[in-house]
Scaffold this motif. Structure first.
Motif, mmCIF file in Angstrom:
data_model
loop_
_atom_site.group_PDB
_atom_site.id
_atom_site.type_symbol
_atom_site.label_atom_id
_atom_site.label_comp_id
_atom_site.label_asym_id
_atom_site.label_seq_id
_atom_site.Cartn_x
_atom_site.Cartn_y
_atom_site.Cartn_z
ATOM 1 N N GLN A 210 9.178 10.992 -5.245
ATOM 2 C CA GLN A 210 8.908 10.349 -6.544
ATOM 3 C C GLN A 210 8.901 11.404 -7.636
ATOM 4 O O GLN A 210 8.504 12.547 -7.398
ATOM 5 C CB GLN A 210 7.536 9.675 -6.545
ATOM 6 C CG GLN A 210 7.514 8.255 -6.019
ATOM 7 C CD GLN A 210 6.086 7.731 -6.038
ATOM 8 O OE1 GLN A 210 5.286 8.116 -5.201
ATOM 9 N NE2 GLN A 210 5.759 6.884 -6.988
ATOM 10 N N HIS A 232 -4.722 8.782 -5.601
ATOM 11 C CA HIS A 232 -3.703 8.335 -6.556
ATOM 12 C C HIS A 232 -4.003 8.820 -7.971
ATOM 13 O O HIS A 232 -3.168 8.668 -8.850
ATOM 14 C CB HIS A 232 -3.603 6.805 -6.542
ATOM 15 C CG HIS A 232 -4.909 6.126 -6.822
ATOM 16 N ND1 HIS A 232 -5.854 5.911 -5.844
ATOM 17 C CD2 HIS A 232 -5.442 5.639 -7.967
ATOM 18 C CE1 HIS A 232 -6.911 5.306 -6.377
ATOM 19 N NE2 HIS A 232 -6.688 5.134 -7.660
ATOM 20 N N ASP A 247 -1.869 7.788 -12.744
ATOM 21 C CA ASP A 247 -2.108 6.961 -11.564
ATOM 22 C C ASP A 247 -0.764 6.887 -10.856
ATOM 23 O O ASP A 247 0.136 6.162 -11.298
ATOM 24 C CB ASP A 247 -2.587 5.571 -11.978
ATOM 25 C CG ASP A 247 -2.856 4.672 -10.770
ATOM 26 O OD1 ASP A 247 -2.454 5.050 -9.647
ATOM 27 O OD2 ASP A 247 -3.453 3.598 -10.954
ATOM 28 N N ARG A 249 0.269 5.502 -8.366
ATOM 29 C CA ARG A 249 0.698 4.243 -7.748
ATOM 30 C C ARG A 249 1.512 3.417 -8.716
ATOM 31 O O ARG A 249 2.221 2.506 -8.307
ATOM 32 C CB ARG A 249 -0.519 3.410 -7.328
ATOM 33 C CG ARG A 249 -1.391 4.081 -6.299
ATOM 34 C CD ARG A 249 -2.689 3.319 -6.163
ATOM 35 N NE ARG A 249 -3.322 3.123 -7.463
ATOM 36 C CZ ARG A 249 -4.488 2.513 -7.642
ATOM 37 N NH1 ARG A 249 -5.141 2.033 -6.608
ATOM 38 N NH2 ARG A 249 -5.002 2.385 -8.852
ATOM 39 N N GLN A 250 1.357 3.666 -10.017
ATOM 40 C CA GLN A 250 2.051 2.791 -10.953
ATOM 41 C C GLN A 250 2.688 3.557 -12.103
ATOM 42 O O GLN A 250 2.088 4.456 -12.674
ATOM 43 C CB GLN A 250 1.116 1.731 -11.505
ATOM 44 C CG GLN A 250 -0.311 2.185 -11.699
ATOM 45 C CD GLN A 250 -1.164 1.012 -12.124
ATOM 46 O OE1 GLN A 250 -1.000 0.525 -13.226
ATOM 47 N NE2 GLN A 250 -2.065 0.563 -11.281
ATOM 48 N N GLY A 251 3.911 3.166 -12.398
ATOM 49 C CA GLY A 251 4.603 3.756 -13.545
ATOM 50 C C GLY A 251 4.954 5.204 -13.308
ATOM 51 O O GLY A 251 4.519 5.830 -12.353
ATOM 52 N N THR A 252 5.768 5.752 -14.212
ATOM 53 C CA THR A 252 6.161 7.155 -14.067
ATOM 54 C C THR A 252 5.617 8.007 -15.211
ATOM 55 O O THR A 252 5.953 9.178 -15.327
ATOM 56 C CB THR A 252 7.690 7.291 -14.063
ATOM 57 O OG1 THR A 252 8.200 6.682 -15.260
ATOM 58 C CG2 THR A 252 8.294 6.614 -12.845
ATOM 59 N N GLN A 320 -6.621 -1.233 -16.209
ATOM 60 C CA GLN A 320 -6.574 -0.896 -14.789
ATOM 61 C C GLN A 320 -7.604 -1.762 -14.087
ATOM 62 O O GLN A 320 -8.634 -2.093 -14.648
ATOM 63 C CB GLN A 320 -6.978 0.566 -14.570
ATOM 64 C CG GLN A 320 -6.109 1.567 -15.289
ATOM 65 C CD GLN A 320 -4.721 1.634 -14.691
ATOM 66 O OE1 GLN A 320 -4.493 1.109 -13.613
ATOM 67 N NE2 GLN A 320 -3.815 2.248 -15.401
#
Length: 376
Positions: A210, A232, A247, A249-252, A320
């Motif tokens: 990632q 995370h 975070d 786990r979500q988004g870049t 969140q």
């Protein structure tokens, strides 16, 4: 206000400071030994210090004694990073590209070289060696050691093996500045193009699994740490002094970008057992304590000299549904208290480490400082 900080002038610019980890049985005790590494000196050194006698403040609350040098050893090149592998061994990254494991012999108080990987990092020119590249970051997990460097290379070593277990030669076209373990088989790197990358060491392919980006300008990232309980949540700091919270786990892109230091942020660390507290240090001579524990609005600053430097920042993050305060969006709890622990410092604070109630930090003012009562 009681002055809880003990200074030791060491005639060396200090680039890294690290507490020796406590054995599991002694985990409730305060740490009493730390190591330092120096840079930009004619002779750089790895030094081991004791603060065992600093526990009791004098009658006026002043600091008694100062850190005592137990032993030291010459180090070739600038110390770029340093981590304790265990109670006795210290892994050191050099500007020469070499990675060295030093052993601290506690019975006779000496340091020796226990293992060395020369040219762990180097520049190539059409398949020929053309110069050493600085090893910029090192991280340990049990006997595994991961190093990153100016050459964009990632190495995985084992403390008892001569050859690298794994090398990713062209992992990055930019300089890799820092690395941390996310899990036992996953690492996270930050680079000079403002990217975070996750690498799965079980995969044989040489690409990250990632990639995350700072938006806008490519600001070099210098340091990274992950939340000790919630893997995370990752924080990073870079050349513009901003603190970015991710975070993964979500988004870049980061969940939050917070204005912090006026110059490069050199290190960022969650408190290992109390991760509502975060610490950052900078080229601008400041060391910040970020307090996200829930009731900050009611309590006075427990950092003695900090009261007058305290300011509250709203924490702008996207919604969140997690328990962590670092990703929270509840406006009543959504405040943090930020205290500059060294208001009048002028030269760069290059490194910090916290363990239990104790903070150690090193500066370009050729001094190392210990605060044994972070939470008074």
């Amino acid at each position: 206000a009681m002055e809880e900080v003990c200074a030791k002038f060491v005639s060396q610019k200090i680039s890294k400071t690290r507490w020796r980890p406590l054995p599991a049985a002694a985990a409730i005790h305060a740490p009493d030994v730390f190591a330092t590494g120096s840079w930009d000196n004619e002779d750089n050194r790895i030094s081991v210090w004791s603060v065992a006698d600093l526990g009791n403040a004098g009658s006026n609350g002043e600091c008694q004694g100062e850190p005592q040098l137990l032993c030291d050893i010459k180090h070739d090149g600038d110390v770029m990073d340093m981590q304790f592998l265990d109670q006795e061994r210290i892994v050191v990254a050099s500007s020469t590209g070499t990675v060295t494991v030093f052993r601290h012999h506690q019975n006779k108080q000496t340091l020796s070289t226990s293992q060395q990987w020369e040219k762990a990092h180097y520049h190539m020119d059409k398949d020929t060696f053309c110069g050493r590249a600085a090893c910029t970051g090192v991280i340990c997990n049990n006997t595994e050691i991961v190093t990153v460097g100016e050459d964009g290379r990632i190495n995985l070593f084992r403390a008892d093996q001569k050859d690298a277990v794994r090398t990713i030669d062209n992992a990055d076209s930019s300089t890799l500045h820092a690395v941390t373990f996310l899990r036992t088989t996953e690492i996270l790197t930050v680079n000079s193009s403002g990217q975070l990358k996750i690498w799965d060491l079980r995969q044989q392919r040489n690409e990250p699994s990632q990639i995350f980006y700072l938006t806008g300008e490519r600001v070099p990232l210098h340091c990274v740490d992950r939340h000790p309980n919630q893997q995370h949540i990752v924080v990073a700091g870079g050349q513009d002094g901003m603190l970015s919270i991710w975070d993964i786990r979500q988004g870049t892109i980061p969940v939050s970008l917070l204005n912090a230091h006026k110059a490069e942020m050199w290190e960022v660390h969650f408190h290992p057992s109390n991760p509502d507290h975060l610490f950052t240090c900078s080229e601008d001579g400041s060391l910040w304590h970020w307090d996200m524990s829930m009731d900050v609005s009611e309590k006075t600053s427990f950092l003695h000299q900090g009261g007058r430097n305290t300011n509250y920042l709203p924490h702008n993050s996207i919604n969140q549904s997690v328990a962590s305060t670092w990703l929270s969006s509840n406006p009543t709890k959504d405040r943090m208290e930020i205290t500059n622990l060294i208001p009048n410092q002028t030269l760069s604070v290059n490194s910090l480490d916290i363990l239990g109630p104790c903070l150690v930090y090193g500066t370009d003012a050729e001094a190392v400082y210990v605060n044994r009562h972070l939470f008074a």
